[in-house]
Design an enzyme around this catalytic site. Sequence first.
Site, PDB file in Angstrom:
ATOM      1  N   ASP A  34      73.629  -8.943 -48.430  1.00  0.00           N
ATOM      2  CA  ASP A  34      72.305  -9.101 -47.730  1.00  0.00           C
ATOM      3  C   ASP A  34      72.409 -11.034 -47.598  1.00  0.00           C
ATOM      4  OD1 ASP A  34      69.151  -8.663 -49.873  1.00  0.00           O
ATOM      5  OD2 ASP A  34      69.991  -8.883 -47.507  1.00  0.00           O
ATOM      6  N   ASP A  70      68.709 -10.488 -41.640  1.00  0.00           N
ATOM      7  CA  ASP A  70      69.026  -9.929 -42.737  1.00  0.00           C
ATOM      8  C   ASP A  70      69.326  -8.302 -42.784  1.00  0.00           C
ATOM      9  OD1 ASP A  70      66.254  -8.620 -44.971  1.00  0.00           O
ATOM     10  OD2 ASP A  70      68.304  -8.917 -44.921  1.00  0.00           O
TER      11      ASP A  70
HETATM   12  O1  LIG Z   1      64.996  -8.335 -49.588  1.00  0.00           O
HETATM   13  C1  LIG Z   1      64.898  -8.763 -48.027  1.00  0.00           C
HETATM   14  N1  LIG Z   1      66.032  -7.631 -47.696  1.00  0.00           N
HETATM   15  N2  LIG Z   1      67.080  -7.371 -48.276  1.00  0.00           N
HETATM   16  C2  LIG Z   1      67.511  -6.276 -48.604  1.00  0.00           C
HETATM   17  N3  LIG Z   1      66.633  -5.435 -48.773  1.00  0.00           N
HETATM   18  C3  LIG Z   1      66.558  -4.065 -49.605  1.00  0.00           C
HETATM   19  C4  LIG Z   1      67.501  -4.423 -50.476  1.00  0.00           C
HETATM   20  C5  LIG Z   1      68.037  -6.018 -49.892  1.00  0.00           C
HETATM   21  C6  LIG Z   1      63.821  -8.608 -47.166  1.00  0.00           C
HETATM   22  C7  LIG Z   1      64.077 -10.527 -47.166  1.00  0.00           C
HETATM   23  C8  LIG Z   1      62.792 -11.218 -46.511  1.00  0.00           C
HETATM   24  C9  LIG Z   1      62.089 -10.332 -46.059  1.00  0.00           C
HETATM   25 BR1  LIG Z   1      59.760 -11.196 -45.484  1.00  0.00          BR
HETATM   26  C10 LIG Z   1      61.897  -9.025 -45.770  1.00  0.00           C
HETATM   27  C11 LIG Z   1      63.192  -8.609 -46.921  1.00  0.00           C
END
Ligand SMILES: O=C(NNC1=NCCC1)c1ccc(Br)cc1
Length: 344
Positions: A35, A230
């Site tokens: 991630d 991401d």
């Molecule tokens: O959590 C984030 N990315 N990773 C993951 N999502 C779900 C499981 C892992 C994420 C990070 C920054 C922003 Br702005 C929005 C979302």
Amino acid sequence: DDQGEVSAVPQLFDVEYLAPVEIGTPPQTLNLNFDTGSSDLWVFSSETPERQQGGQKLFRIEDSTTARRLDNHTWTITYGDGSRSAGNVYTDTVSVGGVTVFGQAVESATSVSASFTHDAASSGLLGLAFDSINQVRPNKQKTFISNALDSLEYPVFTANLKKAEPGNYNFGFIDPTEFTGPLSFIPINATSGFWQFPASGFSISQPGNASFANSTAGMFVPIAHTAIADTGTTLLLLPAALVQAYYAQLPGAKTSASEGGWVFPCKATPPDLVLHIGTYRAVIPGELVRFAPVDTDDFETATVCYGGVQTANGLPFAIYGDVFFKAQFTVFDVEGERLGFAPK
Ligand SMILES: O=C(NNC1=NCCC1)c1ccc(Br)cc1
């Protein structure tokens, strides 16, 4: 005691991308969600309550002779989709693709939210964003890539994700066979802890017509936005105005409250979306926008399809998630604080 039925939605479409990680001595191999949108390495473990387990392979801490408890340290994290986890902290030996880190912080989950419980395939996450947003307290811990950097030939990792088949992450080198055109680099702003960069807008091109993508025929729509790269987010989440302008080009596209986003007739092939990132033109083929059938389990019989491009509602950034990485080979240049993109 909750006797309610737990219905498992089969994951038929590219919801997440897992890779094997070896933890401890002797090595225990767990499949983790890599991630680039977070900075914690956490695992389902022998400390995860049974009622919160859903078949995941566990890191058995007591079976690792090199696991050491990081006393008085804990962690808690909430992801952009609202999922959460928390627990204790250990250090142990961690290897990914032949790269080994001794003394890596391995965060053991003593609590996970339902979406993690119901995802049997994922034993946790391996964060690849910057150390500044690691959630261990009282002392932040470093990510695997941060700890591994000095042992890599080049201080980079790359993402090469694919539609409906395995892709790969490489650590320490750029494999030229994994992309076709020239790499185009842009500086990122790591202040937020994310792989953050500016994009200037989009244009549209007819499917499979790359030359058209670079011509002026598909008018440029200057909706500038800040984005993060991401790999932990499934879809491509963009500003509402941009998403609206894109789907306006697709007959029958509409937002569906019941499906929770933009849907459109499955028989249509959406236009290619061309995202303007500096001078780079990131072409997202329309077939990637045709993300998943909604009313049946396969594209041939479904009448309604769910879009791979959706609105980044309430988020501080646009999120270039897996749909983007299925179309673009991406270099994460940690030391140079740059992102490199190339078609593939
Ligand atoms: O959590 C984030 N990315 N990773 C993951 N999502 C779900 C499981 C892992 C994420 C990070 C920054 C922003 Br702005 C929005 C979302």
